[in-house]
Design a protein around this motif. Structure first.
Motif, short mmCIF file in Angstrom:
data_model
loop_
_atom_site.label_atom_id
_atom_site.label_comp_id
_atom_site.label_asym_id
_atom_site.label_seq_id
_atom_site.Cartn_x
_atom_site.Cartn_y
_atom_site.Cartn_z
N ARG A 8 0.86 -1.17 0.00
CA ARG A 8 0.00 0.00 0.00
C ARG A 8 0.90 1.23 0.00
N THR A 45 11.93 0.05 12.40
CA THR A 45 11.66 -1.37 12.13
C THR A 45 10.18 -1.63 11.84
N GLY A 46 9.93 -2.53 10.93
CA GLY A 46 8.56 -2.98 10.67
C GLY A 46 7.65 -1.96 10.04
N LYS A 103 9.72 -1.30 4.69
CA LYS A 103 10.83 -1.12 3.76
C LYS A 103 11.08 -2.36 2.91
N SER A 104 11.15 -3.50 3.57
CA SER A 104 11.44 -4.74 2.81
C SER A 104 10.29 -5.08 1.87
N GLU A 106 -3.58 -7.38 5.87
CA GLU A 106 -2.55 -8.36 6.20
C GLU A 106 -2.96 -9.29 7.34
N1 LIG Z 1 2.88 0.07 3.05
C1 LIG Z 1 2.66 -1.23 3.36
N2 LIG Z 1 1.96 -2.02 2.52
C2 LIG Z 1 1.75 -3.30 2.83
N3 LIG Z 1 2.19 -3.90 3.96
C3 LIG Z 1 2.89 -3.17 4.82
C4 LIG Z 1 3.18 -1.82 4.56
N4 LIG Z 1 3.90 -1.33 5.61
C5 LIG Z 1 4.05 -2.34 6.45
N5 LIG Z 1 3.44 -3.45 6.00
C6 LIG Z 1 3.33 -4.71 6.75
O1 LIG Z 1 4.29 -4.66 7.78
C7 LIG Z 1 5.15 -5.79 7.76
C8 LIG Z 1 6.56 -5.37 8.08
O2 LIG Z 1 7.10 -4.65 6.99
P1 LIG Z 1 8.60 -4.86 6.51
O3 LIG Z 1 9.04 -6.24 6.80
O4 LIG Z 1 8.66 -4.38 5.12
O5 LIG Z 1 9.34 -3.86 7.49
P2 LIG Z 1 10.81 -3.24 7.43
O6 LIG Z 1 10.64 -1.79 7.35
O7 LIG Z 1 11.59 -3.94 6.39
O8 LIG Z 1 11.36 -3.61 8.88
P3 LIG Z 1 12.86 -3.97 9.35
O9 LIG Z 1 13.61 -2.67 9.37
O10 LIG Z 1 12.66 -4.51 10.73
O11 LIG Z 1 13.40 -4.97 8.39
C9 LIG Z 1 5.01 -6.37 6.37
O12 LIG Z 1 5.17 -7.78 6.41
C10 LIG Z 1 3.59 -6.00 6.00
O13 LIG Z 1 2.69 -6.96 6.51
#
Ligand SMILES: Nc1ncnc2c1ncn2[C@@H]1O[C@H](COP(=O)(O)OP(=O)(O)OP(=O)(O)O)[C@@H](O)[C@H]1O
Ligand SMILES: [Mg+2]
Length: 268
Positions: free
Chosen positions: A18, A43-44, A47-48, A190
């Motif tokens: 999203r 975190t979370g 980004k990934s 989710e």
């Molecule tokens: N914009 C978004 N669209 C869809 N899902 C999202 C979004 N933002 C967060 N999420 C949800 O949040 C979860 C965590 O996101 P993600 O793993 O990308 O975090 P991150 O920023 O990579 O964290 P880290 O720094 O700990 O690796 C995803 O698995 C997803 O379910």
């Protein structure tokens, strides 16, 4: 080295992402220029997921490396391995990405030591080269190769930060927890819960985020909200779900736990 199977790194199914701001357009433009990109945010916060989505959208292979402080340059670039026939060179993930023209996502890059991080320097300027010193080979990056790194600002000590000469090789996109309506949408999607439940979870998280710097290092992430929603979706009562997925992971401090449990109880 065409024997590398590029297809194995392609993302087959569209990841749910999203958009929060203009990050999709900005990233696409950066990718077109093959500009190295840095994703900054707590975190979370997505980004990934964003990188997976963009790799899928562009149709580019994605190679992700989780960085840590024990990682050496050889872990990225490659090394000679011993086998029955003698020694054999094995490309590291960065080298594979440079050869096949993948997006190489270095997750939590500040965790790596600075002498490790510098191996990306010649790849992230006009040279777009990767010297394999031990092998005596200079790899010219594939035209589609791009580097993306992620980074949690604020968690670094002075000892552990990227050098300016590393930072200033990247364009940067700021990520943060989305606004309440967007985060509600994400958590509902989710976590497979209804909008009302997702809304309450987001409100609890927002309260915890206000406690950042006042007893909490970080508020509840979108990831934790998704966990809580998933437990609720499995039939766990919301208070227990929030305790397990939102409050207990965040802090060991008994007073802070009481404060957060009380916040949960006002919504559920
Ligand atoms: N914009 C978004 N669209 C869809 N899902 C999202 C979004 N933002 C967060 N999420 C949800 O949040 C979860 C965590 O996101 P993600 O793993 O990308 O975090 P991150 O920023 O990579 O964290 P880290 O720094 O700990 O690796 C995803 O698995 C997803 O379910
Ligand atoms: Mg991540």
């Amino acid at each position: 080295m065409s024997e590398i199977d590029r297809d194995q790194y392609l993302i087959k199914d569209e990841p749910y992402y999203r958009p929060v701001q203009n990050e999709v357009v900005m990233y696409e433009a950066a990718y077109d220029a093959r500009m190295p990109v840095m994703l900054k945010g707590p975190t979370g916060c997505g980004k990934s997921r964003f990188v997976e989505y963009m790799a899928w959208k562009i149709g580019a292979p994605l190679i992700t490396v989780a960085c840590n402080e024990d990682m050496t340059a050889s872990d990225l670039v490659g090394r000679f391995l011993l086998d029955i026939n003698g020694t054999k060179w094995q490309d590291g993930p960065l080298t594979v990405a440079a050869r096949i023209g993948a997006i190489c996502y270095l997750d939590e890059v500040v965790e790596a030591r600075q002498d490790t991080t510098v191996v990306i320097h010649p790849l992230t300027d006009h040279r777009r080269q990767l010297p394999l010193e031990k092998k005596g080979e200079l790899v010219q990056a594939h035209p589609d190769f791009q580097i993306v790194i992620s980074y949690n600002p604020g968690y670094q000590s002075l000892m552990k930060d990227l050098k300016q000469s590393t930072k200033q090789r990247f364009g940067a996109l700021d990520f943060d927890y989305p606004s309440a309506d967007i985060e509600t949408e994400i958590v509902a999607h989710e976590g497979h819960v209804d909008k009302e439940t997702a809304e309450k979870l987001v409100q609890i998280a927002q309260r915890s985020r206000n406690l950042k710097g006042h007893g909490l290092d970080e508020g509840m992430s979108t990831r934790l909200l998704v966990y809580a929603a998933q437990l609720i979706g499995k039939g766990i009562d919301p208070q227990s779900a929030c305790r397990m997925a939102l409050v207990r992971p965040l802090t060991d401090d008994p007073d802070m736990r009481d404060t957060l449990d009380a916040a949960v109880n006002t919504y559920f």
